[in-house]
Design a protein around this motif. Structure first.
Motif, mmCIF file in Angstrom:
data_model
loop_
_atom_site.group_PDB
_atom_site.id
_atom_site.type_symbol
_atom_site.label_atom_id
_atom_site.label_comp_id
_atom_site.label_asym_id
_atom_site.label_seq_id
_atom_site.Cartn_x
_atom_site.Cartn_y
_atom_site.Cartn_z
ATOM 1 N N PRO A 199 0.808 -1.226 0.000
ATOM 2 C CA PRO A 199 0.000 0.000 0.000
ATOM 3 C C PRO A 199 0.841 1.276 0.000
ATOM 4 O O PRO A 199 0.332 2.343 -0.332
ATOM 5 C CB PRO A 199 -0.816 -0.111 1.291
ATOM 6 N N VAL A 200 2.136 1.157 0.348
ATOM 7 C CA VAL A 200 2.993 2.356 0.385
ATOM 8 C C VAL A 200 3.596 2.631 -0.991
ATOM 9 O O VAL A 200 3.514 3.748 -1.511
ATOM 10 C CB VAL A 200 4.111 2.197 1.446
ATOM 11 N N THR A 201 4.176 1.600 -1.620
ATOM 12 C CA THR A 201 4.849 1.819 -2.910
ATOM 13 C C THR A 201 3.914 1.575 -4.097
ATOM 14 O O THR A 201 4.226 1.967 -5.221
ATOM 15 C CB THR A 201 6.045 0.862 -3.063
ATOM 16 N N GLY A 202 2.780 0.872 -3.850
ATOM 17 C CA GLY A 202 1.886 0.523 -4.958
ATOM 18 C C GLY A 202 2.360 -0.691 -5.740
ATOM 19 O O GLY A 202 1.749 -1.064 -6.732
ATOM 20 N N ASN A 203 3.461 -1.328 -5.307
ATOM 21 C CA ASN A 203 4.009 -2.483 -6.031
ATOM 22 C C ASN A 203 3.062 -3.673 -5.887
ATOM 23 O O ASN A 203 2.842 -4.196 -4.793
ATOM 24 C CB ASN A 203 5.387 -2.845 -5.463
ATOM 25 N N ARG A 204 2.508 -4.117 -7.018
ATOM 26 C CA ARG A 204 1.505 -5.191 -6.981
ATOM 27 C C ARG A 204 2.141 -6.575 -6.855
ATOM 28 O O ARG A 204 1.422 -7.563 -6.733
ATOM 29 C CB ARG A 204 0.632 -5.105 -8.237
ATOM 30 N N LYS A 205 3.463 -6.653 -6.950
ATOM 31 C CA LYS A 205 4.107 -7.966 -6.820
ATOM 32 C C LYS A 205 4.604 -8.212 -5.398
ATOM 33 O O LYS A 205 5.119 -9.280 -5.089
ATOM 34 C CB LYS A 205 5.262 -8.076 -7.819
ATOM 35 N N VAL A 206 4.476 -7.202 -4.543
ATOM 36 C CA VAL A 206 4.902 -7.343 -3.147
ATOM 37 C C VAL A 206 3.656 -7.311 -2.262
ATOM 38 O O VAL A 206 2.886 -6.355 -2.296
ATOM 39 C CB VAL A 206 5.862 -6.202 -2.737
ATOM 40 N N ALA A 207 3.435 -8.383 -1.493
ATOM 41 C CA ALA A 207 2.322 -8.426 -0.533
ATOM 42 C C ALA A 207 2.870 -8.034 0.836
ATOM 43 O O ALA A 207 4.019 -8.336 1.169
ATOM 44 C CB ALA A 207 1.720 -9.821 -0.492
ATOM 45 N N VAL A 231 6.386 -9.979 1.201
ATOM 46 C CA VAL A 231 6.555 -11.237 0.465
ATOM 47 C C VAL A 231 6.547 -10.940 -1.025
ATOM 48 O O VAL A 231 5.664 -10.227 -1.517
ATOM 49 C CB VAL A 231 5.412 -12.231 0.805
ATOM 50 N N ARG A 232 7.555 -11.478 -1.719
ATOM 51 C CA ARG A 232 7.616 -11.332 -3.174
ATOM 52 C C ARG A 232 7.955 -12.697 -3.767
ATOM 53 O O ARG A 232 8.896 -13.359 -3.310
ATOM 54 C CB ARG A 232 8.696 -10.304 -3.536
ATOM 55 N N GLN A 294 -6.378 -6.628 -2.931
ATOM 56 C CA GLN A 294 -7.309 -6.673 -1.798
ATOM 57 C C GLN A 294 -6.633 -6.331 -0.471
ATOM 58 O O GLN A 294 -5.451 -6.602 -0.256
ATOM 59 C CB GLN A 294 -7.923 -8.080 -1.693
ATOM 60 N N ASP A 295 -7.441 -5.763 0.423
ATOM 61 C CA ASP A 295 -7.078 -5.488 1.813
ATOM 62 C C ASP A 295 -7.877 -6.517 2.611
ATOM 63 O O ASP A 295 -9.103 -6.467 2.652
ATOM 64 C CB ASP A 295 -7.490 -4.031 2.096
ATOM 65 N N ILE A 296 -7.181 -7.496 3.211
ATOM 66 C CA ILE A 296 -7.825 -8.697 3.766
ATOM 67 C C ILE A 296 -7.571 -8.783 5.274
ATOM 68 O O ILE A 296 -6.425 -8.651 5.722
ATOM 69 C CB ILE A 296 -7.241 -9.963 3.079
ATOM 70 N N LEU A 316 -4.561 2.549 -4.555
ATOM 71 C CA LEU A 316 -3.530 2.266 -5.563
ATOM 72 C C LEU A 316 -3.880 2.957 -6.874
ATOM 73 O O LEU A 316 -5.037 2.939 -7.299
ATOM 74 C CB LEU A 316 -3.445 0.763 -5.837
ATOM 75 N N PHE A 317 -2.858 3.516 -7.543
ATOM 76 C CA PHE A 317 -3.131 4.095 -8.861
ATOM 77 C C PHE A 317 -3.412 2.945 -9.829
ATOM 78 O O PHE A 317 -2.705 1.948 -9.824
ATOM 79 C CB PHE A 317 -1.929 4.905 -9.352
ATOM 80 N N PRO A 318 -4.479 3.058 -10.645
ATOM 81 C CA PRO A 318 -4.768 1.956 -11.577
ATOM 82 C C PRO A 318 -3.663 1.799 -12.615
ATOM 83 O O PRO A 318 -2.935 2.758 -12.891
ATOM 84 C CB PRO A 318 -6.081 2.375 -12.242
ATOM 85 N N ILE A 319 -3.524 0.604 -13.180
ATOM 86 C CA ILE A 319 -2.507 0.382 -14.206
ATOM 87 C C ILE A 319 -3.183 -0.027 -15.510
ATOM 88 O O ILE A 319 -4.259 -0.614 -15.484
ATOM 89 C CB ILE A 319 -1.459 -0.680 -13.783
ATOM 90 N N PRO A 320 -2.562 0.296 -16.651
ATOM 91 C CA PRO A 320 -3.176 -0.079 -17.936
ATOM 92 C C PRO A 320 -3.346 -1.589 -18.049
ATOM 93 O O PRO A 320 -2.557 -2.362 -17.502
ATOM 94 C CB PRO A 320 -2.158 0.429 -18.975
ATOM 95 N N GLU A 321 -4.390 -1.994 -18.749
ATOM 96 C CA GLU A 321 -4.645 -3.418 -18.979
ATOM 97 C C GLU A 321 -3.601 -3.971 -19.950
ATOM 98 O O GLU A 321 -3.277 -3.326 -20.956
ATOM 99 C CB GLU A 321 -6.023 -3.597 -19.632
#
Length: 447
Positions: A199-207, A231-232, A294-296, A316-321
């Protein structure tokens, strides 16, 4: 469907927000995902709430007064919202509605402990975060107490905070209704929050996993600093273990209590690395089901995880499809033109129809995918030079991305995105088809 007012969680899914609210709809969806355990329970639908509201004609006048208040007039909002809550809590639950609730409790176990949770129709939506706007009551025991807390959940639609949030966001109070979720309590060894994207960096590959001892209320309320794991690709890549001095535990007679944690245990991790990795795997399954990060909220009971809530991360800023799982690097078209605001649909369409390169939309802005240009050594230097002349900070950012080992794979010069090595200018000069193609593209663009 068991009755008009009571639906089992397993009967509910994400399409039924209007009947069971955002939380109820998400919990129903979660309970249908293979391998995801959700505490059993039922939803009291918004029909029940509407019926209660109809029992008190005075609420109409109060809602009219409320809608006329200035969102900054906190004193008036506080007074009027408290009055509305008192009115709702004072309404006796009709006999047939109370009977429907007690029948559902009898099926699950009348003397068990329950969590009674608000589930508003404007809650846990992809476009707005209503997190914490309404109330949840833990470890409620006995049908009389459960009925009382159901009334409190209905009333919590009009907490000062919820009313102010709706006023500021232009949401009509009459269009939002309250369902209630009643679930069997779980008494966890540890609990916390899992974000499937950082949630801080917006990196979708890091939980990111936040964890503490006891019930999750200690973290949500800010009573303790959590252990934080990152976790990555199925590995814990960073962790910070906090000194957890307190926990919230359920009392046998009902309610909860803050307890001090034994000094030897305070700095022990709430989860092992293996448990963290397993939790993130469950989170990825949930993310795939709902189609967005998701925020779980989770609980560790014995050695298994139970999921008690999941909502979209709205910050999170949305990313292009894209049609693949590869890394992509995008440059903002608007920032290059010194237009940092979102564009209107006509502007987006105009740019996309007339631009010489494909432009991708995200968050009301346009982006060009520059991954191929950065991947080819022949085009990389020139591209960085052009970017640097326009905005040195963008060049710095692109160089930082290139410094991440393997994020942008290096293509051979003859690969797509870079001209053939050695004879670039010769091949262009002697190929008249390129000119024809450019003219055709221009004509299509103008048309």
């Amino acid at each position: 469907m068991i009755e008009q007012y009571v639906w089992e969680l397993q009967e509910v899914d994400e399409t039924q927000v209007a009947f069971v609210g955002g939380k109820g709809a998400h919990l129903g969806g979660l309970s249908r995902i293979e391998g995801i355990r959700v505490p059993t329970g039922f939803c009291l639908t918004t029909d029940a709430f509407r019926r209660i509201m109809a029992e008190a004609p005075s609420i109409d006048d109060q809602l009219d007064q409320l809608s006329r208040l200035n969102p900054d007039d906190r004193e008036a909002i506080r007074t009027l919202s408290a009055q509305i809550r008192r009115t709702i809590e004072g309404i006796a639950i009709p006999n047939d509605l109370a009977a429907a609730i007690t029948r559902a409790l009898a099926r699950l176990g009348e003397q068990a402990a329950y969590a009674v949770r608000s589930s508003a129709t404007a809650e846990d939506l992809p476009t707005a975060s209503f997190a914490g706007q309404q109330d949840t009551y833990l470890n409620v025991v006995g049908s009389a107490a459960i009925l009382q807390h159901v009334s409190r959940c209905w009333a919590s639609l009009f907490t000062e905070r919820a009313v102010t949030y709706r006023q500021r966001n232009g949401i009509d109070h009459r269009t939002v209704h309250m369902a209630v979720v009643v679930q069997q309590m779980v008494f966890p060894h540890a609990a916390g929050i899992l974000f499937t994207a950082d949630p801080v960096t917006g990196n979708r590959k890091v939980a990111t996993v936040d964890a503490g001892f006891g019930l999750g209320e200690a973290l949500v309320s800010g009573l303790v600093n959590p252990d934080v794991f990152k976790v990555r690709h199925g590995k814990v890549v960073a962790k910070a273990i906090a000194a957890k001095q307190h926990a919230v535990h359920a009392l046998p007679t009902g309610g909860t209590q803050e307890v001090a944690i034994d000094s030897q245990r305070q700095e022990q991790p709430a989860l092992t690395d293996a448990q963290v990795v397993r939790l993130v795997q469950l989170g990825r399954r949930i993310e795939a089901h709902f189609g967005s990060p998701q925020d779980i909220e989770w609980c560790l009971v014995d050695d298994g995880f139970q999921i008690v809530q999941s909502r979209p991360i709205t910050t999170l800023f949305p990313i292009p499809e894209t049609g693949d799982q590869e890394n992509h690097v995008y440059v903002s078209v608007g920032h290059g033109q010194m237009m940092t605001d979102a564009m209107k649909p006509l502007g987006l369409s105009m740019w996309q129809l007339t631009a010489m390169v494909p432009m991708h939309e995200a968050g009301g802005r346009l982006f060009v995918d520059v991954t191929r240009r950065l991947a080819s050594p022949a085009s990389r230097a020139g591209f960085l030079d052009v970017m640097g002349r326009g905005d040195p900070l963008i060049r710095d950012a692109l160089e930082t991305v290139l410094d991440h080992d393997g994020f942008v794979p290096s293509l051979p010069d003859a690969g797509p995105g870079g001209p053939p090595a050695g004879g670039a200018s010769a091949s262009i000069e002697t190929d008249p088809a390129i000119v024809t193609e450019l003219i055709e593209r221009s004509q299509v663009s103008i048309a």
